[in-house]
Design an enzyme around this catalytic site. Structure first.
Site, short mmCIF file in Angstrom:
data_model
loop_
_atom_site.label_atom_id
_atom_site.label_comp_id
_atom_site.label_asym_id
_atom_site.label_seq_id
_atom_site.Cartn_x
_atom_site.Cartn_y
_atom_site.Cartn_z
CG HIS A 147 -0.36 -0.01 2.53
ND1 HIS A 147 0.36 -1.08 3.04
CD2 HIS A 147 -0.34 0.93 3.52
CE1 HIS A 147 0.77 -0.80 4.26
NE2 HIS A 147 0.37 0.42 4.57
CG HIS A 149 -0.02 4.14 4.78
ND1 HIS A 149 -0.72 3.38 5.68
CD2 HIS A 149 -0.92 5.02 4.27
CE1 HIS A 149 -1.99 3.77 5.72
NE2 HIS A 149 -2.13 4.77 4.86
CG ASP A 151 4.75 2.70 7.47
OD1 ASP A 151 3.90 3.09 6.65
OD2 ASP A 151 4.48 1.91 8.40
CG HIS A 152 4.09 -0.49 4.48
ND1 HIS A 152 4.10 -1.83 4.78
CD2 HIS A 152 3.65 0.14 5.60
CE1 HIS A 152 3.67 -2.02 6.02
NE2 HIS A 152 3.39 -0.83 6.54
CG HIS A 204 -4.08 -0.31 6.52
ND1 HIS A 204 -4.11 0.07 7.84
CD2 HIS A 204 -2.90 0.15 6.03
CE1 HIS A 204 -3.01 0.74 8.14
NE2 HIS A 204 -2.25 0.80 7.05
CG ASP A 228 0.39 -1.76 7.80
OD1 ASP A 228 1.30 -2.54 8.15
OD2 ASP A 228 0.50 -0.53 7.86
CG HIS A 266 4.04 -2.68 11.34
ND1 HIS A 266 4.75 -1.52 11.55
CD2 HIS A 266 3.23 -2.43 10.27
CE1 HIS A 266 4.38 -0.61 10.67
NE2 HIS A 266 3.47 -1.14 9.88
#
Length: 360
Positions: A147, A149, A151-152, A204, A228, A266
């Protein structure tokens, strides 16, 4: 004067009704409780509004990228060798290497060891991913993003520029940075003997995908890279969907085999199992897993992968069909409390309870 699209009478009626409600609450004999109730309602609404504004800034403006860069710098300083100690899994000609990045994220390098070709899932930190690529002596040919975001997806630009033939895969609905090859539900990415299927799992984010590495070509277990959507004993927040949407996505992965290895985005295992113990304190499978996880985390060892079979036994977000969980969460949502929860309502209540548990 009326607002655009509003007639003056309706505006007056709505305004006066709201004012009357406030006055009744404040003038009631239980005015202290009323004031607390009103303050709580206003604060809850304000928090939701502020969150939506912050989330929009994070996902749609350059401020999100700046926040990600700050996260990256802090994590590199705090965890120069990564937040956890990981162990690769080697199958018949296929290697899965977890890469600890940021403060609790995982990227994954999937390698065809015979062809020396590699795919990376969610490259948060391009520096850490590149170090693993060089250490393994492989060619990076594809980036799979679950996705949008940061942090990915934050490493997409640097890695795709460094590796000229590298393709960036993801959902076209999700504004993946530097996307070159859009994927739809059930599309397959082939790299050497690696056969990786994309599964649409919105909730998400609108375009969230998970990736399923087929175990048949190498005669081993299939591997689910869940981003996520699903964690060890937990699931992701529903930022761009409803509880029904998230439930449907979780059911998508529930249809996979029990021996499927779960590689989450995570390291949340200890926290998630702690919450699972609140809602199902007598679940022995959860207790055994918690003891193992605590031993792992005392030595800063990674807790992934688990299996989907394990997750079915202790992950409350995958157990919304279980009567014992319904009973543990108390009366249903009806006015008399006699009604049972729908699975979507149960999922939503679990998420609210999880947030309360985390804030304590």
């Amino acid at each position: 004067m009326a607002w655009p699209g509003w007639s003056a009478p309706w505006l007056w009626v709505a305004g006066c009704g709201l004012l009357l409600l406030v006055l009744v609450l404040l003038a009631s004999p239980r005015s202290c409780r009323a004031r607390r109730t009103l303050r709580g309602l206003l604060m809850a609404r304000s928090k939701r509004l502020l969150f939506r504004i912050g989330y929009s800034l994070y996902t749609r403006t350059w401020l999100g990228y700046l926040f990600y860069r700050q996260q990256l710098r802090r994590a590199r300083n705090r965890y120069p060798k990564g937040h956890s100690r990981t162990q690769p899994r080697l199958f018949n000609g296929v290697k899965v290497l977890p890469i600890p990045v940021l403060s609790d994220n995982y990227s994954y390098l999937i390698i065809d060891t015979q062809a020396r070709l590699a795919v990376v899932v969610d490259p948060s930190d391009p520096q850490a991913v590149q170090a693993s690529i060089e250490k393994e002596g492989v060619d990076l040919v594809a980036i799979l993003c679950t996705h949008k975001h940061w942090d990915h997806s934050g490493g997409n630009r640097d890695l795709s520029r460094r590796h000229q033939d590298c393709r960036v895969y993801g959902s076209p609905q999700d504004s993946i940075p530097y996307l070159t090859h859009p994927l739809c539900h059930q599309d397959v990415v082939s790299v050497g003997r690696l056969q990786i299927r994309a599964l649409a799992t919105p909730g998400h984010t609108q375009g969230h995908l998970v990736y399923l590495l087929d175990g048949e070509p190498y005669k081993g277990p299939s591997c689910l890279f869940s981003g996520d959507l699903l964690f060890l004993s937990g699931c992701g927040r529903t930022f761009e969907g409803t509880a029904e949407t998230m439930l449907s996505s979780l059911d998508t992965v529930l249809g996979l085999g029990d021996d499927t290895l779960l590689w989450p985005g995570h390291e949340y295992a200890e926290e998630n199992l702690g919450f699972a113990g609140v809602v199902e304190p007598e679940n022995l499978a959860r207790e055994r897993k918690m003891q193992w996880v605590q031993r792992q985390r005392m030595e800063r060892k990674s807790t992934c992968p688990s299996t989907l079979g394990e997750e079915r036994s202790y992950n409350p977000f995958l157990r919304t069909h279980c009567l014992v969980l319904q009973e543990a969460l108390g009366p249903g949502p009806g006015p008399t409390g006699d009604d049972s929860y729908s699975r979507a309502e149960l999922l939503e209540k679990l998420r609210r309870l999880k947030d309360l548990h985390k804030s304590k």
